[in-house]
Every structure is written in structure tokens, then in C-alpha cells.
Design a protein around this motif. Structure first.
Motif, PDB file in Angstrom:
ATOM      1  N   ASP A 270      40.961  24.249  75.420  1.00  0.00           N
ATOM      2  CA  ASP A 270      40.792  25.211  76.511  1.00  0.00           C
ATOM      3  C   ASP A 270      41.435  26.549  76.179  1.00  0.00           C
ATOM      4  OD1 ASP A 270      39.443  23.329  77.984  1.00  0.00           O
ATOM      5  OD2 ASP A 270      41.164  22.744  79.215  1.00  0.00           O
ATOM      6  N   HIS A 271      42.606  26.480  75.536  1.00  0.00           N
ATOM      7  CA  HIS A 271      43.332  27.710  75.201  1.00  0.00           C
ATOM      8  C   HIS A 271      42.597  28.543  74.156  1.00  0.00           C
ATOM      9  CE1 HIS A 271      46.486  30.505  74.213  1.00  0.00           C
ATOM     10  NE2 HIS A 271      46.640  30.002  73.007  1.00  0.00           N
ATOM     11  N   LEU A 272      42.109  27.886  73.114  1.00  0.00           N
ATOM     12  CA  LEU A 272      41.487  28.605  72.007  1.00  0.00           C
ATOM     13  C   LEU A 272      39.975  28.775  72.171  1.00  0.00           C
ATOM     14  CD1 LEU A 272      43.334  26.962  68.963  1.00  0.00           C
ATOM     15  CD2 LEU A 272      43.796  29.192  70.014  1.00  0.00           C
ATOM     16  N   GLN A 273      39.372  27.940  73.031  1.00  0.00           N
ATOM     17  CA  GLN A 273      37.910  27.921  73.159  1.00  0.00           C
ATOM     18  C   GLN A 273      37.237  27.618  71.822  1.00  0.00           C
ATOM     19  OE1 GLN A 273      35.750  28.253  76.141  1.00  0.00           O
ATOM     20  NE2 GLN A 273      37.767  27.434  76.687  1.00  0.00           N
ATOM     21  N   GLU A 274      37.859  26.690  71.078  1.00  0.00           N
ATOM     22  CA  GLU A 274      37.303  26.201  69.818  1.00  0.00           C
ATOM     23  C   GLU A 274      37.396  24.675  69.806  1.00  0.00           C
ATOM     24  OE1 GLU A 274      35.767  28.132  67.916  1.00  0.00           O
ATOM     25  OE2 GLU A 274      36.681  30.116  67.980  1.00  0.00           O
ATOM     26  N   SER A 275      36.532  24.039  69.038  1.00  0.00           N
ATOM     27  CA  SER A 275      36.547  22.581  68.944  1.00  0.00           C
ATOM     28  C   SER A 275      37.790  22.102  68.202  1.00  0.00           C
ATOM     29  CB  SER A 275      35.293  22.087  68.213  1.00  0.00           C
ATOM     30  OG  SER A 275      34.125  22.439  68.928  1.00  0.00           O
ATOM     31  N   VAL A 276      38.347  20.970  68.644  1.00  0.00           N
ATOM     32  CA  VAL A 276      39.544  20.411  68.001  1.00  0.00           C
ATOM     33  C   VAL A 276      39.313  18.925  67.729  1.00  0.00           C
ATOM     34  CG1 VAL A 276      41.035  22.094  69.137  1.00  0.00           C
ATOM     35  CG2 VAL A 276      40.698  19.859  70.184  1.00  0.00           C
ATOM     36  N   THR A 277      39.992  18.417  66.715  1.00  0.00           N
ATOM     37  CA  THR A 277      39.834  17.007  66.334  1.00  0.00           C
ATOM     38  C   THR A 277      41.195  16.352  66.115  1.00  0.00           C
ATOM     39  OG1 THR A 277      39.753  17.475  63.937  1.00  0.00           O
ATOM     40  CG2 THR A 277      37.655  17.521  65.151  1.00  0.00           C
ATOM     41  N   LEU A 278      41.219  15.041  66.282  1.00  0.00           N
ATOM     42  CA  LEU A 278      42.371  14.200  65.935  1.00  0.00           C
ATOM     43  C   LEU A 278      41.909  13.230  64.860  1.00  0.00           C
ATOM     44  CD1 LEU A 278      45.301  13.147  66.546  1.00  0.00           C
ATOM     45  CD2 LEU A 278      44.227  11.572  68.180  1.00  0.00           C
ATOM     46  N   SER A 279      42.617  13.185  63.726  1.00  0.00           N
ATOM     47  CA  SER A 279      42.168  12.396  62.577  1.00  0.00           C
ATOM     48  C   SER A 279      43.282  11.512  62.051  1.00  0.00           C
ATOM     49  CB  SER A 279      41.704  13.321  61.438  1.00  0.00           C
ATOM     50  OG  SER A 279      40.740  14.242  61.888  1.00  0.00           O
ATOM     51  N   CYS A 280      42.884  10.501  61.285  1.00  0.00           N
ATOM     52  CA  CYS A 280      43.833   9.639  60.597  1.00  0.00           C
ATOM     53  C   CYS A 280      43.237   9.230  59.255  1.00  0.00           C
ATOM     54  CB  CYS A 280      44.165   8.399  61.430  1.00  0.00           C
ATOM     55  SG  CYS A 280      42.776   7.262  61.621  1.00  0.00           S
ATOM     56  N   ILE A 281      44.047   8.549  58.448  1.00  0.00           N
ATOM     57  CA  ILE A 281      43.585   8.028  57.169  1.00  0.00           C
ATOM     58  C   ILE A 281      42.949   6.659  57.397  1.00  0.00           C
ATOM     59  CG2 ILE A 281      44.281   7.230  54.875  1.00  0.00           C
ATOM     60  CD1 ILE A 281      46.591   9.215  54.991  1.00  0.00           C
ATOM     61  N   SER A 282      41.771   6.468  56.841  1.00  0.00           N
ATOM     62  CA  SER A 282      41.113   5.163  56.860  1.00  0.00           C
ATOM     63  C   SER A 282      40.655   4.871  55.442  1.00  0.00           C
ATOM     64  CB  SER A 282      39.923   5.161  57.817  1.00  0.00           C
ATOM     65  OG  SER A 282      39.259   3.913  57.796  1.00  0.00           O
ATOM     66  N   GLY A 283      41.302   3.875  54.806  1.00  0.00           N
ATOM     67  CA  GLY A 283      41.034   3.660  53.386  1.00  0.00           C
ATOM     68  C   GLY A 283      41.559   4.841  52.606  1.00  0.00           C
ATOM     69  N   LYS A 284      40.674   5.525  51.909  1.00  0.00           N
ATOM     70  CA  LYS A 284      41.050   6.734  51.172  1.00  0.00           C
ATOM     71  C   LYS A 284      40.246   7.925  51.662  1.00  0.00           C
ATOM     72  CE  LYS A 284      42.458   4.102  47.102  1.00  0.00           C
ATOM     73  NZ  LYS A 284      42.296   3.860  45.651  1.00  0.00           N
ATOM     74  N   HIS A 285      39.879   7.881  52.940  1.00  0.00           N
ATOM     75  CA  HIS A 285      39.116   8.947  53.559  1.00  0.00           C
ATOM     76  C   HIS A 285      39.780   9.382  54.860  1.00  0.00           C
ATOM     77  CE1 HIS A 285      36.130   7.208  50.822  1.00  0.00           C
ATOM     78  NE2 HIS A 285      35.486   8.352  50.900  1.00  0.00           N
ATOM     79  N   THR A 286      39.294  10.483  55.398  1.00  0.00           N
ATOM     80  CA  THR A 286      39.709  10.956  56.709  1.00  0.00           C
ATOM     81  C   THR A 286      38.667  10.532  57.732  1.00  0.00           C
ATOM     82  OG1 THR A 286      40.631  12.926  55.637  1.00  0.00           O
ATOM     83  CG2 THR A 286      40.396  12.994  58.022  1.00  0.00           C
ATOM     84  N   VAL A 287      39.119  10.058  58.896  1.00  0.00           N
ATOM     85  CA  VAL A 287      38.204   9.685  59.966  1.00  0.00           C
ATOM     86  C   VAL A 287      38.624  10.393  61.249  1.00  0.00           C
ATOM     87  CG1 VAL A 287      37.329   7.810  61.404  1.00  0.00           C
ATOM     88  CG2 VAL A 287      37.674   7.435  58.968  1.00  0.00           C
TER      89      VAL A 287
END
Length: 258
Positions: free
Chosen positions: A106-123
Motif C-alpha cells: 500500500d505504501h509503495l504501490q508496487e507488488s511485493v513477495t515473500l520467498s523462501c528456499i526450497s531445495g536449491k531454488h527460490t519459491v
């Protein structure tokens, strides 16, 4: 004799079941590496199985919504059931972080994501999409190369250089002209460890840039990223960093990370 035969039959059944699971996992990993989708022939080549075998596996996975067909003739990609499983696995972190992500968006008016490591990739396990005409919509639940995304590089910074080389190898497939090679990636990871921010200047997708910050939590490291068209990112990167710092502090208070 009967007991011996029953034992052999059980062993063969168990071995066959393990093989089916291994093959299905290989198919899903191949699709995870290729979020744009793969044809049956391309999957078969990637995993080293006959096309007919891959077709049966994909049909079974499609029934369970673990994979889904794209437009006719465009192959298959990971399905919504996988994203749902990942979401359920991380539901505590998602519920903790959700309000902070919404505030950041809401503050930036840009899309944001929450990610973690899954195996050897980002999800990406959660996201909030900006409500504006030109915006970035990031895929949920799909595996992304860690070396070419801001959140992936933030998560990679938790590893040593030796571990990064072991995970990624000495050659990184270029996705754009801006994608790092292994040596320049290691240089940037040292900078991320020092200043806390990871950037993606069109390294994954031309026209899209991102800034991410590492979030330690009781379930291990996570990363929050702001993803925006490069045209806006270039003039707002400092603002993004300040907002990400506030978001990190908000989540860290509740998520128990050090």
C-alpha cells in the motif's frame, strides 16, 4: 516358500512405488526449472524417460492438480495444488508477515513477495499485487533460479561462497544479458552480506527489477522483495530500501528470528 514369495512380491512392489515417486519428482523438478512450461517431449528429454512414460506421469499429476496444461500446444507447468501445499507448510510465517506485506504494498504501490528456499531454488510463498495499471504479477509456488532474482540472492547470502559454488556449479545459465556469472555473483553476495539488500536489475526478466531484504524467522531465512517495472525502479530504489527495512523490523518482531 509362500512366505519367501510374498516377501519378494512386497519388495518388488515397494521398489516399483519408489521408482514412480522418483520419476514424478523428476518431472516436477524439470517443470520447476522451467516456469514458462515444457512440452511432453521436452520433459522426456530433460528427465531421460520415454515420452509415453512421461505422458502417463503427467496425466496422473494433472489429475491431482500438481501440474496443469497451458494453452493448447504450449505444454505443461506446475499446478495450483503445489502452491497450496507450500502455502500450508509456511502458513504460520505467512499469517505473521501478511499485514506487513500489505502495508508495504500500500505504501509503495508496487507488488511485493515473500520467498523462501526450497531445495536449491527460490519459491514465492505469498505475494501482494499492486492495484495499478502497470504492475508486476509474480508466480506463486514456482521454483525460480536463485542467482537471477533479488530474493534469491538475499537467501543465497546466508550460505558461504563454497556452498554457493556447490549448489549452483561454475556455470550459470544466462536468462538476460544482465545475468551474473558465478564470479560476479559471489562479489555481489559479499556486498549483500555487508549492506543487507539484494538487487535484480533485469537479471531474470527484461523490463523488471527488484529489491529484496533478508528476514530471519523461526522457520529459517525468508526474503521480502519489492518487484517493479525497471522504469519506476530506477528512480525509487532508495525509497524501496527504506520501506523494506521497516517491513523487516515489523516481521522480525513477531517471527522470532535473530
Amino acid at each position: 516358500m509362500s512366505n519367501l514369495k510374498d516377501s519378494n512380491d512386497n519388495d518388488e512392489s515397494r521398489s516399483g512405488g519408489i521408482q514412480v515417486i522418483a520419476r514424478a519428482s523428476a518431472v516436477m523438478r524439470a517443470l520447476g526449472r522451467n516456469p514458462q512450461g515444457l512440452s511432453l517431449a521436452a520433459i522426456a528429454q530433460d528427465v531421460g524417460l520415454a515420452r509415453s512414460t512421461v505422458q502417463r506421469i503427467v496425466a496422473a499429476l494433472e489429475t491431482e492438480q500438481m501440474v496443469e496444461a497451458m494453452r493448447p500446444g504450449n505444454g505443461f507447468r506446475l499446478g495450483p495444488a503445489l502452491a497450496q501445499l507450500i502455502h500450508q507448510t509456511h502458513t504460520d510465517i505467512i499469517s505473521i508477515a501478511r499485514k506487513s506485506l500489505e502495508t508495504l504494498c500500500d505504501h509503495l504501490q508496487e507488488s511485493v513477495t515473500l520467498s523462501c528456499i526450497s531445495g536449491k531454488h527460490t519459491v514465492v510463498i505469498d505475494r501482494v499485487i499492486a492495484e495499478r495499471e502497470l504492475r508486476v504479477v509474480f508466480p506463486m509456488g514456482q521454483s525460480l533460479p536463485m542467482y537471477a532474482t533479488a530474493d534469491g540472492k538475499a537467501l543465497l547470502s546466508t550460505l558461504t561462497d563454497e556452498q554457493v559454488r556447490e549448489w549452483l556449479g561454475d556455470r550459470l545459465d544466462p536468462l538476460t544479458d544482465a545475468t551474473h556469472d558465478i564470479e560476479s555473483l559471489l562479489v555481489e553476495l559479499a556486498q549483500i552480506r555487508a549492506n543487507g539488500f539484494a538487487l535484480d536489475h533485469q537479471e531474470h526478466t527484461v523490463g523488471i527489477s527488484a529489491c529484496a531484504i533478508l528476514i530471519p524467522t523461526f522457520m529459517g531465512p525468508h526474503a521480502v522483495a519489492v518487484v517493479a517495472p525497471t522504469s519506476r525502479f530506477q528512480i525509487r530504489s532508495f525509497e524501496f530500501k527504506q520501506a523494506l527495512k521497516e517491513c523487516k523490523e515489523s516481521i522480525a518482531k513477531l517471527a522470532g528470528g535473530n
